[in-house]
Scaffold this active site. Structure first.
Site, PDB file in Angstrom:
ATOM      1  N   PHE A  96       0.700  -1.699  -0.427  1.00  0.00           N
ATOM      2  CA  PHE A  96      -0.304  -0.020   0.215  1.00  0.00           C
ATOM      3  C   PHE A  96       1.107   1.370  -0.200  1.00  0.00           C
ATOM      4  O   PHE A  96       1.840   1.165   1.088  1.00  0.00           O
ATOM      5  CB  PHE A  96      -0.649  -0.195   1.251  1.00  0.00           C
ATOM      6  CG  PHE A  96      -1.703   1.006   1.113  1.00  0.00           C
ATOM      7  CD1 PHE A  96      -3.138   1.266   0.532  1.00  0.00           C
ATOM      8  CD2 PHE A  96      -2.379   2.429   2.204  1.00  0.00           C
ATOM      9  CE1 PHE A  96      -3.980   2.081   0.400  1.00  0.00           C
ATOM     10  CE2 PHE A  96      -3.116   3.209   1.971  1.00  0.00           C
ATOM     11  CZ  PHE A  96      -3.710   3.085   1.183  1.00  0.00           C
TER      12      PHE A  96
ATOM     13  N   LEU B  29       1.182   4.882   0.062  1.00  0.00           N
ATOM     14  CA  LEU B  29       1.003   6.155   0.448  1.00  0.00           C
ATOM     15  C   LEU B  29       1.663   7.539   0.967  1.00  0.00           C
ATOM     16  O   LEU B  29       1.779   8.470   0.555  1.00  0.00           O
ATOM     17  CB  LEU B  29      -0.349   6.325   1.576  1.00  0.00           C
ATOM     18  CG  LEU B  29      -0.862   7.635   2.172  1.00  0.00           C
ATOM     19  CD1 LEU B  29      -2.245   7.643   1.327  1.00  0.00           C
ATOM     20  CD2 LEU B  29      -1.576   7.124   3.446  1.00  0.00           C
TER      21      LEU B  29
ATOM     22  N   GLU C 299       4.805   9.512   1.572  1.00  0.00           N
ATOM     23  CA  GLU C 299       6.338   9.746   0.337  1.00  0.00           C
ATOM     24  C   GLU C 299       7.238  10.470   1.120  1.00  0.00           C
ATOM     25  O   GLU C 299       7.215  11.033   2.164  1.00  0.00           O
ATOM     26  CB  GLU C 299       5.336  11.106  -0.911  1.00  0.00           C
ATOM     27  CG  GLU C 299       4.308  10.375  -1.791  1.00  0.00           C
ATOM     28  CD  GLU C 299       3.889  11.337  -2.469  1.00  0.00           C
ATOM     29  OE1 GLU C 299       4.313  12.351  -2.299  1.00  0.00           O
ATOM     30  OE2 GLU C 299       3.132  11.598  -3.439  1.00  0.00           O
TER      31      GLU C 299
ATOM     32  N   GLY D  60       4.333  12.675   5.417  1.00  0.00           N
ATOM     33  CA  GLY D  60       3.705  11.294   6.250  1.00  0.00           C
ATOM     34  C   GLY D  60       2.465  11.623   6.702  1.00  0.00           C
ATOM     35  O   GLY D  60       2.124  10.960   5.926  1.00  0.00           O
TER      36      GLY D  60
ATOM     37  N   GLN E  54      15.464  -5.204  30.783  1.00  0.00           N
ATOM     38  CA  GLN E  54      15.866  -4.544  32.004  1.00  0.00           C
ATOM     39  C   GLN E  54      15.633  -6.354  32.462  1.00  0.00           C
ATOM     40  O   GLN E  54      16.395  -5.991  33.686  1.00  0.00           O
ATOM     41  CB  GLN E  54      15.039  -3.716  33.028  1.00  0.00           C
ATOM     42  CG  GLN E  54      15.410  -3.484  34.114  1.00  0.00           C
ATOM     43  CD  GLN E  54      16.618  -2.690  33.708  1.00  0.00           C
ATOM     44  OE1 GLN E  54      17.007  -2.041  32.595  1.00  0.00           O
ATOM     45  NE2 GLN E  54      17.445  -1.939  34.661  1.00  0.00           N
TER      46      GLN E  54
ATOM     47  N   GLU F 169       1.465   3.505  10.229  1.00  0.00           N
ATOM     48  CA  GLU F 169       0.157   3.927   9.799  1.00  0.00           C
ATOM     49  C   GLU F 169      -0.285   4.887  10.941  1.00  0.00           C
ATOM     50  O   GLU F 169      -1.412   4.368  11.543  1.00  0.00           O
ATOM     51  CB  GLU F 169      -0.121   2.087  10.763  1.00  0.00           C
ATOM     52  CG  GLU F 169       0.027   1.420   8.487  1.00  0.00           C
ATOM     53  CD  GLU F 169      -0.687  -0.378   8.724  1.00  0.00           C
ATOM     54  OE1 GLU F 169      -2.000   0.490   8.937  1.00  0.00           O
ATOM     55  OE2 GLU F 169      -0.023  -0.920   8.303  1.00  0.00           O
TER      56      GLU F 169
END
Length: 382
Positions: free
Chosen positions: A122, A124, A126, A130, A335, A362
Site C-alpha cells: 500500500f 501512500l 512520500e 507522511g 531490564q 500507519e
C-alpha cells in the site's frame, strides 16, 4: 470483556501451533540476514491466513475480524517481520480491494492476493508527505483510456517483494484531499520500479523501500473507486490497518512477557530464583495487566468491524495504547534479563527493536490522539 468463541479459539490454536513450529525457529536468523520470509508466507497462504477476512468466492477464508486478530497476534509473537507482511496484506490491501474494487478487479487482483499467491503493498507515504497525505505530490494524469502516474512513494512495506500495489496520486491538485485517487499497479508495469531499500532498526526481514513511478501508464480500469475517492479509501484502509498494528503489538508484548517468565524462573541470585522477588513479581504483574488491556481494546475494535459499525476511534485507541504498551513491555523485558537482555543470545533485544516502529507507522501516536479527540468532540457537538 470479549471472549473468543469455540471456532475462534480453534483458529487461534491452529495458528499458534504453526507459528511455534514453522515461524519462530527461523525468526532470529531471518532478522540477522534480512531474509524475506517468502517460504513462511507461502505456507500462510496455504493455510488461508493471507486473506482471512475475504469471502471464499474471492479466494479468502471468510473469517471474522476477531479471528484475524487472534491469528495475527500469534504470528507476531513468533516473528514480527512476518506479521507485518501478513497485516498489510490482510488489513489494508485485501480489505481495500474487497470494499472498493469492481467485480473484475476483485477477480483479477484480490483473488491471488487472498490466496497468498502474490504479496501486496500500500503506497501512500512520500518523502515529504507522511502524516499529512494531502501534501503528496505524486500525480496521475488522465490520457484517454489511461492514467499516467509520476512520483515517488517512501517507506513502503514489502515494496521490493510485492507484486500488486495500491497507490494514491493526485488527479486534481485544486481539490486537495478530494483530488486524490487510488490505483492498482502490478510489478512489471513500464515506468514502475523499486527504489532505495531502507536499513532499519527492526523488522529487518521485512523490506521497506521507495517505489518510483516515471511516466507509468496504466489502464483507467485500474483506478479504485471514483476519481477523487482516494483519500477516503486510504483512511478506511488505515482504520483496518490500525487494528492489525494493535494485534502485532499485543503479540510481540506477549512474547516478551513469556520470555521474562521463562528467564526469571531459571535465573538465580542470592540463593533463590529471581521470580520470587516481590519487586520483580510486581513488574511482571503490571506487564500482564497492560497486555490484557491492549488485547481487549483490539478485540473491541475488531468486534465493531465485524458488526459493520464505525470503528475509526476504537481502532485508533487500540493502536495508540497497544503500540505504546509494547514499547514499555519490551524495554522492561530487557531490564528483567539484565545484561543478557542486551545481547542477541536472548530474543528480547529483537522484540525491543521490532516494537519501536509500532508507534510510528500507519499513523503516529500523535495522529491517533488527533483522530480520537476529533471523534470525541464531534460526538459532543451532536
Amino acid at each position: 470483556m470479549i471472549h473468543l468463541t469455540e471456532e475462534q479459539r480453534m483458529i487461534q490454536s491452529m495458528v499458534r501451533e504453526f507459528a511455534r513450529r514453522a515461524v519462530a525457529p527461523g525468526a532470529a536468523e531471518r532478522d540477522r540476514t534480512k531474509t524475506f520470509p517468502a517460504d513462511v508466507l507461502k505456507q500462510l497462504g496455504e493455510l488461508g491466513l493471507m486473506g482471512m477476512m475475504v469471502p471464499m468466492e474471492y479466494g479468502g477464508s471468510g473469517a471474522d475480524a476477531i479471528s484475524y486478530v487472534a491469528a495475527l497476534e500469534e504470528i507476531a509473537a513468533a516473528c514480527a517481520a512476518t506479521a507485518v507482511v501478513m497485516s498489510v496484506q490482510n488489513s489494508i490491501v485485501c480489505q481495500t480491494l474487497l470494499h472498493f474494487g469492481t467485480p473484475e478487479q476483485k477477480k483479477r487482483f484480490l483473488l491471488p492476493l487472498a490466496k497468498g499467491e502474490v504479496i501486496g503493498a500500500f503506497a501512500l507515504t512520500e518523502p515529504e508527505a507522511g502524516s499529512d497525505p494531502v501534501s503528496q505530490t505524486t500525480q496521475a494524469v488522465r490520457d484517454g483510456k489511461y492514467y499516467i502516474i509520476n512520483g515517488t512513494k517512501r517507506f513502503i512495506t514489502s515494496g521490493k517483494n510485492a507484486h500488486t500495489v495500491i497507490v494514491t496520486a493526485k488527479t486534481d491538485e485544486a481539490k486537495r484531499h478530494k483530488g486524490i485517487s487510488a490505483f492498482v499497479v502490478n510489478k512489471g508495469t513500464a515506468g514502475f520500479k523499486v527504489g532505495h531499500e531502507e536499513e532499519k532498526l527492526g523488522l529487518r526481514a521485512s523490506d521497506t523501500t521507495d517505489l518510483i513511478f516515471e511516466e507509468c501508464r496504466i489502464p483507467a480500469d485500474q483506478r479504485l473507486g471514483a476519481e477523487g475517492q482516494g483519500f477516503d479509501i486510504a483512511m478506511q484502509g488505515l482504520d483496518s490497518g490500525r487494528i492489525g498494528i494493535a494485534a502485532q503489538s499485543v503479540g510481540v508484548a506477549q512474547a516478551a512477557l513469556d520470555a521474562c517468565i521463562r528467564y526469571t524462573q531459571k535465573r538465580t541470585q542470592f540463593g533463590q530464583s529471581i521470580a520470587k522477588f516481590q519487586g520483580l513479581r510486581w513488574i511482571v504483574a503490571d506487564m500482564a495487566t497492560q497486555i490484557a488491556a491492549a488485547r481487549q481494546l483490539t478485540l473491541a475494535a475488531a468486534a465493531l468491524k465485524d458488526r459493520g459499525q464505525n470503528f475509526t476511534m476504537q481502532a485508533a485507541m487500540a493502536k495508540l495504547f497497544a503500540s505504546e504498551m509494547v514499547n514499555r513491555i519490551t524495554g522492561q523485558a530487557i531490564q528483567l534479563h539484565g545484561g543478557y537482555g542486551y545481547t542477541q543470545d536472548y530474543p528480547v533485544e529483537r522484540y525491543y527493536r521490532d516494537a519501536r516502529v509500532f508507534t510510528i507507522y500507519e499513523g503516529t501516536s500523535e495522529i491517533q490522539r488527533i483522530v480520537i479527540a476529533n471523534h470525541i468532540y464531534k460526538d459532543k457537538r451532536n
